[in-house]
Design a protein around this motif. Structure first.
Motif, PDB file in Angstrom:
ATOM      1  N   TRP A  10       0.815  -1.223   0.000  1.00 30.04           N
ATOM      2  CA  TRP A  10       0.000   0.000   0.000  1.00 30.04           C
ATOM      3  C   TRP A  10       0.845   1.268   0.000  1.00 30.04           C
ATOM      4  CZ3 TRP A  10      -4.268  -1.269   4.240  1.00 30.04           C
ATOM      5  CH2 TRP A  10      -5.168  -2.199   3.690  1.00 30.04           C
ATOM      6  N   LYS A  11       2.125   1.132   0.261  1.00 28.96           N
ATOM      7  CA  LYS A  11       2.999   2.315   0.398  1.00 28.96           C
ATOM      8  C   LYS A  11       2.389   3.259   1.449  1.00 28.96           C
ATOM      9  CE  LYS A  11       4.322   1.770  -4.371  1.00 28.96           C
ATOM     10  NZ  LYS A  11       5.283   2.207  -5.366  1.00 28.96           N
ATOM     11  N   MET A  12       2.609   4.577   1.319  1.00 28.83           N
ATOM     12  CA  MET A  12       2.102   5.491   2.352  1.00 28.83           C
ATOM     13  C   MET A  12       0.719   6.002   1.961  1.00 28.83           C
ATOM     14  SD  MET A  12       4.078   8.616   4.263  1.00 28.83           S
ATOM     15  CE  MET A  12       3.647   9.889   3.096  1.00 28.83           C
ATOM     16  N   TYR A 164      11.626  -9.054  -7.795  1.00 23.29           N
ATOM     17  CA  TYR A 164      12.339  -8.300  -8.832  1.00 23.29           C
ATOM     18  C   TYR A 164      11.459  -7.135  -9.244  1.00 23.29           C
ATOM     19  CZ  TYR A 164      13.953  -6.737 -13.339  1.00 23.29           C
ATOM     20  OH  TYR A 164      14.363  -5.927 -14.379  1.00 23.29           O
ATOM     21  N   GLU A 165      11.934  -5.932  -8.955  1.00 21.96           N
ATOM     22  CA  GLU A 165      11.158  -4.731  -9.254  1.00 21.96           C
ATOM     23  C   GLU A 165      12.035  -3.747 -10.018  1.00 21.96           C
ATOM     24  OE1 GLU A 165       7.579  -4.345  -6.503  1.00 21.96           O
ATOM     25  OE2 GLU A 165       9.186  -3.199  -5.603  1.00 21.96           O
ATOM     26  N   PRO A 166      11.980  -3.781 -11.348  1.00 20.77           N
ATOM     27  CA  PRO A 166      12.741  -2.781 -12.091  1.00 20.77           C
ATOM     28  C   PRO A 166      12.260  -1.392 -11.697  1.00 20.77           C
ATOM     29  CG  PRO A 166      11.276  -4.053 -13.555  1.00 20.77           C
ATOM     30  CD  PRO A 166      11.169  -4.670 -12.201  1.00 20.77           C
ATOM     31  N   ILE A 170       8.179   0.888 -11.635  1.00 16.88           N
ATOM     32  CA  ILE A 170       7.383   1.034 -10.411  1.00 16.88           C
ATOM     33  C   ILE A 170       6.581   2.325 -10.452  1.00 16.88           C
ATOM     34  CG2 ILE A 170       7.480   1.296  -7.915  1.00 16.88           C
ATOM     35  CD1 ILE A 170       9.916  -0.471  -7.881  1.00 16.88           C
ATOM     36  N   GLY A 171       5.272   2.161 -10.415  1.00 19.08           N
ATOM     37  CA  GLY A 171       4.377   3.312 -10.357  1.00 19.08           C
ATOM     38  C   GLY A 171       4.375   4.151 -11.626  1.00 19.08           C
ATOM     39  N   THR A 172       4.961   3.639 -12.695  1.00 16.65           N
ATOM     40  CA  THR A 172       5.098   4.423 -13.919  1.00 16.65           C
ATOM     41  C   THR A 172       4.119   4.009 -15.004  1.00 16.65           C
ATOM     42  OG1 THR A 172       6.711   2.843 -14.763  1.00 16.65           O
ATOM     43  CG2 THR A 172       7.583   4.758 -13.554  1.00 16.65           C
TER      44      THR A 172
END
Ligand code: PEP
Length: 247
Positions: A10-12, A164-166, A170-172
């Motif tokens: 969920w991140k912040m 594995y998270e290039p 992420i979020g793009t």
């Protein structure tokens, strides 16, 4: 390999009211998933997740953990505290922490070890930036990041989850193609196989703009054992579609 693992990050984001609505919608639609499912929330909401998710098919976890056991580390959260609130997972080394908080490979490895010491499964994130990919450094970067963890945790490496998270995905909205992701997952699997005879036991998740539309093809790759889901884990319907795609 056991079932796939779909973990939300969920991140912040969130509030007591929003979390309750989101989790209730997920629980209403999840049925008996054939994938393992988890939600990683900001620390203040772990007690809320514990009370909403206890006894359900969804596990929960944190987005970070201190490398220290306890003491004068203002602002940090210990693994003992995570255990108190029933956490099964702790994300460590997310690129946002490496980037904004200067977390080094060694610190990430120490956090992974600390989580393991208390029986919390670290979800260890690795991944290259766009500049590193363009410089053909992807393999070297992810291997360096994972090597630090293998070096520190030794034979316990079978107890971790790798994500594995290039960073560029992420979020793009830019997802790695299934072929790009599989190629890196195969590198990571080979590195794990050199460290343990049980490398197939380790879930290697893909993360980076995974969504309801692209999940099935990514999850069909032989070394993609699940997903770490940011944005789409904030929408019950999307997250549930990803869980269904992991069946
Ligand atoms: C993440 O934050 O781990 C992530 C993969 O985010 P997103 O799915 O939004 O790209």
């Amino acid at each position: 390999m056991s079932n796939k693992l779909i973990a939300g990050n969920w991140k912040m984001n969130g509030s007591l009211a929003a979390n309750e609505a989101l989790v209730k919608a997920m629980l209403a639609g999840i049925g008996q998933p054939s994938a393992e499912v988890a939600l990683c929330a900001p620390s203040p909401y772990l007690a809320q997740l514990q009370s909403l998710l206890q006894g359900s098919p969804i596990a929960w976890g944190s987005q970070d953990v201190s490398a220290h056991e306890q003491g004068a580390y203002t602002g940090e959260v210990s693994v003992g505290m995570l255990k108190d609130f029933g956490c099964r997972y702790a994300i460590v080394g997310h690129s946002e922490r490496r980037q904004y908080h200067g977390e080094t490979d060694e610190l990430v490895a120490a956090k992974a070890q600390r989580a393991l010491s208390a029986g919390v499964t670290p979800i260890v994130c690795v991944g290259e930036t766009l500049a590193e990919r363009e410089a053909n450094e992807t393999e070297a970067v992810v291997k360096r990041q994972l090597a630090a963890v293998i070096h520190t945790v030794g034979h316990c490496i079978t107890e971790i989850v790798v994500a594995y998270e290039p960073v560029w995905a992420i979020g793009t909205g830019k997802t790695a193609t299934p072929e790009q992701a599989q190629a890196v997952h195969a590198v990571l699997r080979a590195q794990l196989a050199a460290a343990t005879t049980n490398s197939k036991r380790v879930h290697i998740l893909y993360g980076g703009s995974m969504n309801a539309a692209n999940a099935a093809t990514l999850l069909a790759q032989p070394d993609i054992d699940g997903g770490l889901i940011g944005g789409a884990s904030l929408k019950a319907a999307d997250f549930l579609q990803i869980v269904a795609a992991a069946a």
